[in-house]
Design an enzyme around this catalytic site. Sequence first.
Site, PDB file in Angstrom:
ATOM      1  N   HIS A  23      -8.216   0.694  -4.076  1.00 24.41           N
ATOM      2  CA  HIS A  23      -9.134   0.415  -2.962  1.00 24.41           C
ATOM      3  C   HIS A  23      -9.876   1.703  -2.649  1.00 24.41           C
ATOM      4  O   HIS A  23      -9.294   2.651  -2.108  1.00 24.41           O
ATOM      5  CB  HIS A  23      -8.314  -0.075  -1.751  1.00 24.41           C
ATOM      6  CG  HIS A  23      -9.120  -0.330  -0.524  1.00 24.41           C
ATOM      7  ND1 HIS A  23      -8.556  -0.493   0.729  1.00 24.41           N
ATOM      8  CD2 HIS A  23     -10.467  -0.468  -0.333  1.00 24.41           C
ATOM      9  CE1 HIS A  23      -9.499  -0.705   1.627  1.00 24.41           C
ATOM     10  NE2 HIS A  23     -10.677  -0.688   1.013  1.00 24.41           N
ATOM     11  N   MET A  42     -12.207   3.789  -0.577  1.00 21.16           N
ATOM     12  CA  MET A  42     -12.896   3.965   0.704  1.00 21.16           C
ATOM     13  C   MET A  42     -13.659   5.278   0.605  1.00 21.16           C
ATOM     14  O   MET A  42     -13.299   6.288   1.222  1.00 21.16           O
ATOM     15  CB  MET A  42     -11.873   3.980   1.843  1.00 21.16           C
ATOM     16  CG  MET A  42     -11.373   2.572   2.180  1.00 21.16           C
ATOM     17  SD  MET A  42      -9.788   2.586   3.025  1.00 21.16           S
ATOM     18  CE  MET A  42      -8.722   2.791   1.609  1.00 21.16           C
ATOM     19  N   MET A  50     -11.358  -6.701   5.159  1.00 23.35           N
ATOM     20  CA  MET A  50     -10.535  -5.747   5.913  1.00 23.35           C
ATOM     21  C   MET A  50     -10.153  -6.362   7.252  1.00 23.35           C
ATOM     22  O   MET A  50     -11.009  -6.859   7.987  1.00 23.35           O
ATOM     23  CB  MET A  50     -11.296  -4.441   6.147  1.00 23.35           C
ATOM     24  CG  MET A  50     -11.494  -3.575   4.905  1.00 23.35           C
ATOM     25  SD  MET A  50      -9.957  -3.102   4.077  1.00 23.35           S
ATOM     26  CE  MET A  50      -9.132  -2.152   5.364  1.00 23.35           C
ATOM     27  N   ASP A  74      -6.308  -6.791   4.127  1.00 21.88           N
ATOM     28  CA  ASP A  74      -5.711  -5.455   4.138  1.00 21.88           C
ATOM     29  C   ASP A  74      -5.775  -4.885   5.547  1.00 21.88           C
ATOM     30  O   ASP A  74      -6.863  -4.727   6.103  1.00 21.88           O
ATOM     31  CB  ASP A  74      -6.504  -4.575   3.152  1.00 21.88           C
ATOM     32  CG  ASP A  74      -5.988  -3.146   3.073  1.00 21.88           C
ATOM     33  OD1 ASP A  74      -4.918  -2.860   3.636  1.00 21.88           O
ATOM     34  OD2 ASP A  74      -6.667  -2.326   2.430  1.00 21.88           O
ATOM     35  N   MET A 114      -9.369   7.704  -0.237  1.00 22.79           N
ATOM     36  CA  MET A 114     -10.252   8.004   0.915  1.00 22.79           C
ATOM     37  C   MET A 114     -10.843   9.395   0.738  1.00 22.79           C
ATOM     38  O   MET A 114     -10.139  10.319   0.319  1.00 22.79           O
ATOM     39  CB  MET A 114      -9.449   7.974   2.219  1.00 22.79           C
ATOM     40  CG  MET A 114      -8.713   6.669   2.462  1.00 22.79           C
ATOM     41  SD  MET A 114      -7.957   6.667   4.101  1.00 22.79           S
ATOM     42  CE  MET A 114      -6.913   5.210   3.995  1.00 22.79           C
ATOM     43  N   ASP A 166      -4.893   3.515  -1.937  1.00 27.36           N
ATOM     44  CA  ASP A 166      -6.015   3.770  -1.032  1.00 27.36           C
ATOM     45  C   ASP A 166      -6.615   5.138  -1.294  1.00 27.36           C
ATOM     46  O   ASP A 166      -5.996   6.169  -1.003  1.00 27.36           O
ATOM     47  CB  ASP A 166      -5.533   3.688   0.420  1.00 27.36           C
ATOM     48  CG  ASP A 166      -5.196   2.270   0.841  1.00 27.36           C
ATOM     49  OD1 ASP A 166      -6.083   1.404   0.733  1.00 27.36           O
ATOM     50  OD2 ASP A 166      -4.048   2.033   1.261  1.00 27.36           O
ATOM     51  N   SER A 206       0.848  -1.198   0.000  1.00 29.11           N
ATOM     52  CA  SER A 206       0.000   0.000   0.000  1.00 29.11           C
ATOM     53  C   SER A 206       0.879   1.242   0.000  1.00 29.11           C
ATOM     54  O   SER A 206       1.698   1.437   0.902  1.00 29.11           O
ATOM     55  CB  SER A 206      -0.892   0.007   1.238  1.00 29.11           C
ATOM     56  OG  SER A 206      -1.456   1.300   1.391  1.00 29.11           O
ATOM     57  N   HIS A 229      -1.077  -1.138  -4.255  1.00 33.53           N
ATOM     58  CA  HIS A 229      -2.399  -0.912  -3.656  1.00 33.53           C
ATOM     59  C   HIS A 229      -2.546   0.588  -3.397  1.00 33.53           C
ATOM     60  O   HIS A 229      -1.731   1.194  -2.695  1.00 33.53           O
ATOM     61  CB  HIS A 229      -2.478  -1.705  -2.355  1.00 33.53           C
ATOM     62  CG  HIS A 229      -3.785  -1.644  -1.653  1.00 33.53           C
ATOM     63  ND1 HIS A 229      -4.853  -2.470  -1.963  1.00 33.53           N
ATOM     64  CD2 HIS A 229      -4.204  -0.873  -0.619  1.00 33.53           C
ATOM     65  CE1 HIS A 229      -5.867  -2.210  -1.152  1.00 33.53           C
ATOM     66  NE2 HIS A 229      -5.506  -1.231  -0.335  1.00 33.53           N
TER      67      HIS A 229
HETATM   68  C1  DX5 Z   1      -6.285   1.159   5.576  1.00 31.24           C
HETATM   69  C2  DX5 Z   1      -5.844   0.897   4.176  1.00 31.24           C
HETATM   70  C3  DX5 Z   1      -4.674   0.021   4.080  1.00 31.24           C
HETATM   71  C4  DX5 Z   1      -3.431   0.505   4.769  1.00 31.24           C
HETATM   72  C5  DX5 Z   1      -2.758  -0.674   5.360  1.00 31.24           C
HETATM   73  O1  DX5 Z   1      -7.556   1.678   5.578  1.00 31.24           O
HETATM   74  O2  DX5 Z   1      -6.891   0.343   3.412  1.00 31.24           O
HETATM   75  O3  DX5 Z   1      -4.397  -0.335   2.722  1.00 31.24           O
HETATM   76  O4  DX5 Z   1      -2.536   1.175   3.940  1.00 31.24           O
HETATM   77  O5  DX5 Z   1      -1.677  -0.250   6.111  1.00 31.24           O
HETATM   78  P1  DX5 Z   1      -0.887  -1.231   7.097  1.00 31.24           P
HETATM   79  O6  DX5 Z   1      -0.337  -2.345   6.261  1.00 31.24           O
HETATM   80  O7  DX5 Z   1       0.168  -0.348   7.653  1.00 31.24           O
HETATM   81  O8  DX5 Z   1      -1.869  -1.710   8.120  1.00 31.24           O
HETATM   82 ZN    ZN Z   2      -6.390  -0.501   1.442  1.00 35.26          ZN
END
Ligand code: DX5
Ligand code: ZN
Length: 232
Positions: free
Chosen positions: A69, A71, A140, A178, A40, A38, A13, A36
């Site tokens: 991903h 969110m 998750m 994840d 948000m 993210d 990520s 990956h």
């Molecule tokens: C959290 C994200 C993850 C995050 C994971 O909401 O969806 O992808 O980057 O980070 P780690 O591996 O540090 O838990």
């Molecule tokens: Zn993620």
Amino acid sequence: MSSSPQTCRINPSILSADFANLEAELGRISNADAAHVDVMDNHFVPNLTLGHPVVERLQKISPVPLDVHLMIADADRWAPAYADLGAASVTFHVEAAAAPIKLARELRARGAKAGMALRPATPVEPYLDMLPELDMLLIMTVEPGFGGQSFLDVTVPKIRRARAAVEEAGVDVAIQVDGGVTDETIIRAAEAGANVFVAGSSVYGKESPADAIEALRAGGLQAMPRAAANAS
Ligand code: DX5
Ligand code: ZN
């Protein structure tokens, strides 16, 4: 009738990467299966990262495919554009989708693999009939929103049930986890049946992200045959 064993895929990520140097940071994970990303929106989760214009640029310069991903709220409206920009996979949260089957079909029609994510407290059972509509189920293993959280072991039985359902249906659906994935927790997730592993801090937090990817892949691969044995 079995889609197992699948390959062990490591998708770092970039949430834990240096946002001022994303091109170089992607270069450090060129041995990954995908990056990956993210997205948000500060509505679905209490954090704000990056959006379509940035992902569009990343898609052009990334040495590895993008695993997006989302969110974000109102996934039905925003997700298809990420498929259009060429992301290899686009994952929306079922909690944020009004019509998840329609959306999964739309993503596939636009050339992306369709992924659907479940928050830790969202049960998988109501969605098992729609597995054939998906290429990936994201379970998750932390509450979405932030990197660096601890793996929630309470999600492991859900991973196991999801893997059993995929095997029973005979469908080719990857199971991604994840959040909090480390050299240690990847074993439990892989044994339970996950085969795609997102890791942020445990990759970018290391001096050599490439070595961290190899170590995670080796650990996951070793545990995965045990998952196949458990399922049979
Ligand atoms: C959290 C994200 C993850 C995050 C994971 O909401 O969806 O992808 O980057 O980070 P780690 O591996 O540090 O838990
Ligand atoms: Zn993620």
